[in-house]
Design an enzyme around this catalytic site. Structure first.
Site, PDB file in Angstrom:
ATOM      1  N   ASN A   1       0.886  -1.124  -0.194  1.00 13.45           N
ATOM      2  CA  ASN A   1       0.033   0.092  -0.063  1.00 13.45           C
ATOM      3  C   ASN A   1       0.936   1.279  -0.037  1.00 13.45           C
ATOM      4  O   ASN A   1       1.493   1.677   0.934  1.00 13.45           O
ATOM      5  CB  ASN A   1      -0.833   0.008   1.232  1.00 13.45           C
ATOM      6  CG  ASN A   1      -1.811   0.941   1.179  1.00 13.45           C
ATOM      7  OD1 ASN A   1      -1.991   1.825   0.435  1.00 13.45           O
ATOM      8  ND2 ASN A   1      -2.830   0.880   2.317  1.00 13.45           N
TER       9      ASN A   1
ATOM     10  N   ARG B   1      -2.860  -2.237  -3.391  1.00 14.92           N
ATOM     11  CA  ARG B   1      -3.864  -1.366  -3.111  1.00 14.92           C
ATOM     12  C   ARG B   1      -3.760  -0.128  -4.097  1.00 14.92           C
ATOM     13  O   ARG B   1      -2.684   0.362  -4.033  1.00 14.92           O
ATOM     14  CB  ARG B   1      -3.996  -0.920  -1.771  1.00 14.92           C
ATOM     15  CG  ARG B   1      -5.117   0.041  -1.547  1.00 14.92           C
ATOM     16  CD  ARG B   1      -5.077   0.440  -0.241  1.00 14.92           C
ATOM     17  NE  ARG B   1      -6.377   1.303   0.058  1.00 14.92           N
ATOM     18  CZ  ARG B   1      -6.228   2.627   0.797  1.00 14.92           C
ATOM     19  NH1 ARG B   1      -5.251   2.965   1.250  1.00 14.92           N
ATOM     20  NH2 ARG B   1      -7.560   3.179   0.954  1.00 14.92           N
TER      21      ARG B   1
ATOM     22  N   HIS C   1     -12.907   2.556   0.035  1.00 15.18           N
ATOM     23  CA  HIS C   1     -12.941   1.520   1.244  1.00 15.18           C
ATOM     24  C   HIS C   1     -13.479   0.160   0.532  1.00 15.18           C
ATOM     25  O   HIS C   1     -14.075  -0.659   1.415  1.00 15.18           O
ATOM     26  CB  HIS C   1     -13.703   2.119   2.456  1.00 15.18           C
ATOM     27  CG  HIS C   1     -12.831   2.987   3.146  1.00 15.18           C
ATOM     28  ND1 HIS C   1     -13.650   4.134   4.053  1.00 15.18           N
ATOM     29  CD2 HIS C   1     -11.704   3.129   3.419  1.00 15.18           C
ATOM     30  CE1 HIS C   1     -12.816   4.876   4.285  1.00 15.18           C
ATOM     31  NE2 HIS C   1     -11.454   4.190   4.363  1.00 15.18           N
TER      32      HIS C   1
ATOM     33  N   GLY D   1      -9.719   7.557   7.927  1.00 11.83           N
ATOM     34  CA  GLY D   1     -10.959   7.803   6.709  1.00 11.83           C
ATOM     35  C   GLY D   1     -11.891   7.161   7.063  1.00 11.83           C
ATOM     36  O   GLY D   1     -12.035   5.918   7.509  1.00 11.83           O
TER      37      GLY D   1
ATOM     38  N   ARG E   1     -10.128  15.185   7.027  1.00  8.34           N
ATOM     39  CA  ARG E   1     -11.066  15.536   5.700  1.00  8.34           C
ATOM     40  C   ARG E   1     -12.317  16.132   6.379  1.00  8.34           C
ATOM     41  O   ARG E   1     -13.024  15.314   7.160  1.00  8.34           O
ATOM     42  CB  ARG E   1     -11.203  14.491   4.913  1.00  8.34           C
ATOM     43  CG  ARG E   1      -9.913  13.729   4.443  1.00  8.34           C
ATOM     44  CD  ARG E   1     -10.192  12.494   3.198  1.00  8.34           C
ATOM     45  NE  ARG E   1      -9.024  11.806   3.286  1.00  8.34           N
ATOM     46  CZ  ARG E   1      -9.160  10.465   3.116  1.00  8.34           C
ATOM     47  NH1 ARG E   1     -10.201   9.762   3.012  1.00  8.34           N
ATOM     48  NH2 ARG E   1      -7.936   9.816   3.044  1.00  8.34           N
TER      49      ARG E   1
HETATM   50  P1  AMP Z   1      -7.448   3.053  11.262  1.00  7.48           P
HETATM   51  O1  AMP Z   1      -7.471   3.994  10.054  1.00  7.48           O
HETATM   52  O2  AMP Z   1      -8.742   2.089  10.962  1.00  7.48           O
HETATM   53  O3  AMP Z   1      -6.211   2.528  11.645  1.00  7.48           O
HETATM   54  O4  AMP Z   1      -8.220   3.976  12.569  1.00  7.48           O
HETATM   55  C1  AMP Z   1      -7.332   5.042  13.120  1.00  7.48           C
HETATM   56  C2  AMP Z   1      -8.368   5.572  13.853  1.00  7.48           C
HETATM   57  O5  AMP Z   1      -8.811   4.870  14.956  1.00  7.48           O
HETATM   58  C3  AMP Z   1      -7.516   6.725  14.814  1.00  7.48           C
HETATM   59  O6  AMP Z   1      -8.439   7.928  14.995  1.00  7.48           O
HETATM   60  C4  AMP Z   1      -7.596   6.338  16.144  1.00  7.48           C
HETATM   61  O7  AMP Z   1      -7.144   7.039  17.287  1.00  7.48           O
HETATM   62  C5  AMP Z   1      -8.938   5.327  16.227  1.00  7.48           C
HETATM   63  N1  AMP Z   1      -8.384   4.504  17.515  1.00  7.48           N
HETATM   64  C6  AMP Z   1      -7.867   3.186  17.530  1.00  7.48           C
HETATM   65  N2  AMP Z   1      -8.098   2.667  18.672  1.00  7.48           N
HETATM   66  C7  AMP Z   1      -8.980   3.401  19.193  1.00  7.48           C
HETATM   67  C8  AMP Z   1      -9.584   3.192  20.630  1.00  7.48           C
HETATM   68  N3  AMP Z   1      -9.109   2.328  21.520  1.00  7.48           N
HETATM   69  N4  AMP Z   1     -10.689   4.000  20.921  1.00  7.48           N
HETATM   70  C9  AMP Z   1     -11.042   5.272  20.257  1.00  7.48           C
HETATM   71  N5  AMP Z   1     -10.419   5.441  18.935  1.00  7.48           N
HETATM   72  C10 AMP Z   1      -9.247   4.392  18.425  1.00  7.48           C
END
Ligand code: AMP
Length: 396
Positions: A9, A90, A179, A211, A240
């Site tokens: 990616n 990706r 996504h 995102g 965003r």
């Molecule tokens: P991703 O793009 O799927 O990796 O998600 C990233 C987002 O998920 C970030 O804003 C992180 O702060 C949030 N995140 C990850 N773990 C937690 C958690 N335990 N509680 C709240 N937000 C989380």
């Protein structure tokens, strides 16, 4: 043939990679190289022989991939011992051409290059990753898996913008959605959890990561989704804006003298939670909110209100809904965000079980009450695994 796929990616200044067993989803190695082209970069790699976390100046994506190969040699698994079946890339934008993954050859590179105007922030980096991997692995089959492909089933009423015909026909201006690999994996998993055939279930899936997007999925096919021609439209995201009045763009130009590049940067990199509360990390935002920070509270409220609006909209699009599914970092881990997004929706048959919602678990699970007409599910996404599976499926 082995089931190991090297999933790549490539972002504008990063290279994320993982070696994934497409049959099981196990990933013996995952790595990330960041700040490519900057004065100081960073490389992390987790393999069976240990973890690497080191500052590393990396000039370009080719050097980044070479560094990744060095890390495989030093921290495992050795690529002499594991046979890579193929490389899966990706690719963010596949336009209207690509409703399925595609084998990478010169024609595909040309087609993805033609799509750069639709995804100037993403496709050039994806192409760089492809070119570099083809140079370093000339004998391996490589597959492009498109974020947009899953949404090629959108009906015209959902994908058409109310703009003049020449813009729509001659310039490809329409909603594409993104996504897609996450939606494909999570919707199949949701059907399994419900004990039903995917063809028979209607789902609203909320992919809430850095995102964020929502999708209405009928019988496994996307019928509406919140991201548009680019990943900017829809829900509030880390940086965003999601939906804003399009007249704001003209206002920024006319009244504030902003350039197109500045507006692009503003809406993609400085808005969303970052614009609302100064930071894009939802965990930090949650801590600040719990401590009573009013900016964090407002950001949380705007974020969840937008999600609720899309749930209502997609409920209407689908007519009946079997499950609402939360996935990705925020969706999987933030019980308060899930609760706030669903509060007051009991009249739609959506009953969250407070204890199930707050119980700590990393497994796919139901968090609705047993008598909730609409199930509420939390399902971990795994886009790398889906890319690996689609890659193996294509090369046979
Ligand atoms: P991703 O793009 O799927 O990796 O998600 C990233 C987002 O998920 C970030 O804003 C992180 O702060 C949030 N995140 C990850 N773990 C937690 C958690 N335990 N509680 C709240 N937000 C989380």
């Amino acid at each position: 043939m082995s089931d190991y796929v090297l999933v790549i990616n490539a972002g504008s200044s990063s290279l994320k990679y993982s070696l994934v067993d497409a049959a099981t989803g196990e990933a013996p190695a995952v790595g990330l190289i960041e700040q490519i082209g900057e004065a100081k970069g960073h490389h992390s790699h987790k393999g069976p022989d240990g973890e690497l976390s080191t500052d590393l100046k990396v000039a370009n994506h080719e050097d980044a991939l070479r560094a990744a190969l060095d890390a495989f040699a030093s921290h495992g698994p050795s690529l002499d011992d594991i046979e890579i079946a193929a490389i899966g890339h990706r690719v963010v934008h596949g336009g209207s051409q690509f409703g399925d993954p595609a084998l990478i050859d010169d024609d595909l590179v040309a087609a993805v290059t033609d799509l750069v105007p639709l995804a100037p922030l993403h496709n050039p980096a994806n192409l760089e990753g492809i070119k570099v991997a083809r140079r370093l692995f000339p004998d391996l089959q490589q597959v492009a898996v498109f974020d947009t492909a899953f949404h090629q089933t959108l009906p015209p009423a959902a994908y058409t913008y109310a703009l003049p015909l020449d813009l729509r026909d001659d310039h490809g201006i329409r909603r594409y959605g993104f996504h897609g690999t996450s939606y494909a994996l999570v919707s199949a998993e949701a059907a399994r959890l419900l004990g039903r055939d995917l063809a028979d279930v209607n789902l609203i899936v909320l992919h809430l990561g850095n995102g964020c997007s929502a999708a209405a999925i009928r019988g496994g096919a996307s019928v509406d989704t919140s991201m548009g021609m680019t990943p900017l439209e829809g829900l509030v995201m880390g940086t965003r804006s999601g939906d804003v009045d399009p007249a704001i763009h003209a206002h920024l130009v006319r009244e504030l003298g902003r350039s197109v590049e500045e507006i692009d940067h503003l809406l993609n990199k400085e808005s969303g939670l970052k614009g609302l509360a100064g930071g894009n990390d939802f965990r930090e935002l949650s801590s600040r909110r719990e401590a009573g920070d009013p900016q964090a509270e407002l950001a949380f409220d705007v974020y969840c209100h937008r999600i609720k609006k899309y749930i209502g909209a997609y409920y209407a699009v689908l007519g009946t809904v079997d499950a609402i599914v939360f996935t990705a970092g925020v969706g999987q881990h933030s019980a308060p965000a899930r609760a706030a997004s669903l509060t007051g929706l009991e009249g739609l048959g959506i009953q969250l079980d407070a204890d199930r919602n707050t119980a700590s678990s990393n497994d796919a699970r139901a968090i609705s009450t047993d008598d909730s007409r609409v199930a509420v599910l939390v399902i971990p996404t795994n886009e790398e695994w889906q890319i690996a599976r689609e890659t193996i499926d294509l090369i046979g």
